[in-house]
Write a protein that holds these residues in place. Structure first.
Motif, mmCIF file in Angstrom:
data_model
loop_
_atom_site.group_PDB
_atom_site.id
_atom_site.type_symbol
_atom_site.label_atom_id
_atom_site.label_comp_id
_atom_site.label_asym_id
_atom_site.label_seq_id
_atom_site.Cartn_x
_atom_site.Cartn_y
_atom_site.Cartn_z
ATOM 1 N N PHE A 164 52.396 36.968 40.723
ATOM 2 C CA PHE A 164 51.351 36.053 40.246
ATOM 3 C C PHE A 164 50.275 36.902 39.545
ATOM 4 O O PHE A 164 49.858 37.944 40.076
ATOM 5 N N THR A 165 49.828 36.463 38.387
ATOM 6 C CA THR A 165 48.744 37.145 37.682
ATOM 7 C C THR A 165 47.425 36.444 38.018
ATOM 8 O O THR A 165 47.354 35.212 37.999
ATOM 9 N N GLU A 169 38.464 37.573 52.149
ATOM 10 C CA GLU A 169 39.912 37.546 52.368
ATOM 11 C C GLU A 169 40.621 36.891 51.173
ATOM 12 O O GLU A 169 41.678 37.346 50.726
ATOM 13 N N ALA A 170 40.019 35.821 50.653
ATOM 14 C CA ALA A 170 40.615 35.151 49.484
ATOM 15 C C ALA A 170 40.663 36.105 48.292
ATOM 16 O O ALA A 170 41.672 36.181 47.580
ATOM 17 N N ILE A 171 39.593 36.858 48.100
ATOM 18 C CA ILE A 171 39.560 37.835 46.998
ATOM 19 C C ILE A 171 40.670 38.875 47.205
ATOM 20 O O ILE A 171 41.396 39.232 46.266
ATOM 21 N N ARG A 172 40.811 39.327 48.466
ATOM 22 C CA ARG A 172 41.840 40.327 48.767
ATOM 23 C C ARG A 172 43.234 39.764 48.450
ATOM 24 O O ARG A 172 44.072 40.450 47.843
ATOM 25 N N ILE A 173 43.481 38.506 48.810
ATOM 26 C CA ILE A 173 44.799 37.904 48.556
ATOM 27 C C ILE A 173 45.090 37.865 47.053
ATOM 28 O O ILE A 173 46.151 38.298 46.608
ATOM 29 N N VAL A 174 44.138 37.353 46.274
ATOM 30 C CA VAL A 174 44.434 37.238 44.830
ATOM 31 C C VAL A 174 44.550 38.608 44.175
ATOM 32 O O VAL A 174 45.321 38.786 43.225
ATOM 33 N N SER A 190 53.664 32.695 36.657
ATOM 34 C CA SER A 190 52.815 32.202 37.742
ATOM 35 C C SER A 190 51.434 32.834 37.655
ATOM 36 O O SER A 190 51.305 34.041 37.419
ATOM 37 N N LEU A 191 50.408 31.993 37.855
ATOM 38 C CA LEU A 191 49.031 32.464 37.836
ATOM 39 C C LEU A 191 48.336 32.051 39.131
ATOM 40 O O LEU A 191 48.697 31.039 39.748
ATOM 41 N N ALA A 192 47.355 32.854 39.534
ATOM 42 C CA ALA A 192 46.518 32.508 40.683
ATOM 43 C C ALA A 192 45.062 32.604 40.270
ATOM 44 O O ALA A 192 44.691 33.458 39.450
ATOM 45 N N VAL A 211 52.232 27.510 39.671
ATOM 46 C CA VAL A 211 53.524 28.114 40.000
ATOM 47 C C VAL A 211 54.409 28.105 38.756
ATOM 48 O O VAL A 211 54.653 27.049 38.168
ATOM 49 N N GLY A 212 54.865 29.267 38.351
ATOM 50 C CA GLY A 212 55.669 29.422 37.142
ATOM 51 C C GLY A 212 57.150 29.200 37.387
ATOM 52 O O GLY A 212 57.545 28.605 38.398
#
Ligand SMILES: *Cc1c(COP(=O)(O)O)cnc(C)c1O
Length: 379
Positions: A319-320, A308-313, A330-332, A362-363
């Motif tokens: 967010f890149t 699920e975490a992989i799917r979110i990012v 913004s980066l994740a 957070v950018g």
């Protein structure tokens, strides 16, 4: 001079040649001499370069130090600090350390005979258990990565002073906008200028700032003797970045707070790590030693599911998905599969880096777009 003026003018003079407001990029390796030794203070650019010196003066100024040094990367700056020591010397370091620093300590300097103790420093009292006659340095990072623990710099400085140790603080995450380690009693402050100081994800660079001249002279000697300097182009870029540090940081903090609060209320989120929450375990220290709480946030989803975490990012659009932090965009990142993938699952989970942990830098984009992006990605 106040901080918001220092970022623009601190340590800076207009160029003496033509009065240019920004220091020119002195793209030169060497300098003409009228007679052997007859030069204008510059002989060879490993030793000195006017563009790099302008940047080094800016580093010193914004960190309330007297001397600044610039290096080819953050790790090159830490490498120079470690060369102050000799085989048999011991270092006490934060345990949840930036991975590259951990690798430098354990895979390079341990081989040269320096001994490291990795200690949780949220309780400064624990550090004294590791001090002996060989101890030379306490090395700390705060907030830590990616768990956002806060370490009391003043308490570390008291231990360092009592036992005549040096205290070095990696101030990359906080920046001098949020905290000034030299004023809190540190001897050396270090930056990956790649992150917030540069601020635009376009350069890799490291920095040190110190107060004491003797220590500065030893570090300048190492900088010149080992040679891990940065070039004039990159010096110019970071100097330009620093001029907007205070405005960028203000927005990083505003957006960070909004994102942290949004995530905290989200039904699918289990926990949010951000030092501005009153229920953060080190909130009182953060409140005392920081001017604000920054834009770095980590969170864990309910059920702690890796996929699920992989799917979110992967679903994020504004967010890149990328390593690094501190730029305007913004980066994740997903530490378990990216920055911390080489650490065995059991070990990384001990420090809180569980399967669903996601870290955000957070950018400074519009907050509405950032929240909308998180909303569609988390679902
Ligand atoms: C990125 C980073 C470093 C290393 O800096 P480089 O410029 O990548 O060499 C060190 N400490 C922290 C906290 C960092 O985020």
């Amino acid at each position: 001079m106040k901080f918001n003026t220092k970022t623009i003018h601190g340590g800076q003079e207009h160029d003496p040649a033509y009065g240019s407001v920004m220091p020119p990029i002195y793209q030169t390796s060497t300098y003409a001499q009228s007679t052997p030794g007859g030069h204008k203070g510059y002989e060879y650019s490993r030793t000195h370069n006017p563009t790099r010196n302008a940047l080094e003066n800016a580093f010193a100024s914004i960190e309330n130090g007297n001397h600044g040094l610039a290096f080819g990367s953050g790790l090159a700056a830490i490498d120079a600090v470690m060369k102050l020591f000799k085989p048999g010397d011991e270092v006490i370091s934060t345990n949840d350390l930036y991975g590259g620093t951990y690798r430098l300590f354990t895979q390079i300097f341990e081989g040269f005979g320096i001994k490291f103790h990795f200690v949780g420093m949220e309780n400064a009292g624990r550090i004294e258990e590791y001090v002996n006659e060989n101890t030379k340095l306490i090395w700390a990072e705060t907030p830590t990565n990616p768990m956002m623990n806060i370490i009391d710099i003043k308490a570390l400085a008291a231990v360092a002073k009592k036992h005549h140790l040096l205290l070095g603080v990696d101030n990359t995450f906080a920046t001098p906008y949020l905290q000034q380690p030299l004023d809190l009693g540190a001897d050396i402050v270090m930056h990956s200028a790649t992150k917030y100081l540069g601020g635009h994800s376009d350069v890799v660079m490291g920095a040190l700032a110190v107060k004491e001249k003797d220590l500065a002279d030893r570090l300048y000697f190492i900088q010149n003797a080992s040679g891990a300097i940065c070039g004039p182009q990159d010096s110019f870029l970071v100097l330009r970045g620093i001029k907007t540090l205070h405005v960028r940081m203000q927005r990083h903090c505003e957006n960070g707070k909004m994102v942290a609060e949004y995530l905290k209320d989200h039904p699918k989120i289990e926990k949010v790590y951000w030092p501005g929450f009153e229920d953060h375990p080190n909130y009182l220290i953060a409140k005392e030693q920081m001017n604000d709480y920054g834009g770095m946030i980590s969170f864990v989803t309910k059920g702690n599911d890796y996929d699920e975490a992989i799917r979110i990012v992967e679903n994020l659009k504004v967010f890149t998905l990328a390593e690094s932090l501190g730029g305007v965009e913004s980066l994740a990142g997903h530490p378990a599969s990216m920055t911390h993938a080489s650490i065995p699952k059991e070990d990384r989970e001990k420090t809180g880096v569980v399967d669903s942990l996601i870290r955000l830098s957070v950018g400074i984009e519009d907050i509405d777009d950032l929240i909308a992006d998180l909303k569609q990605a988390i679902g």
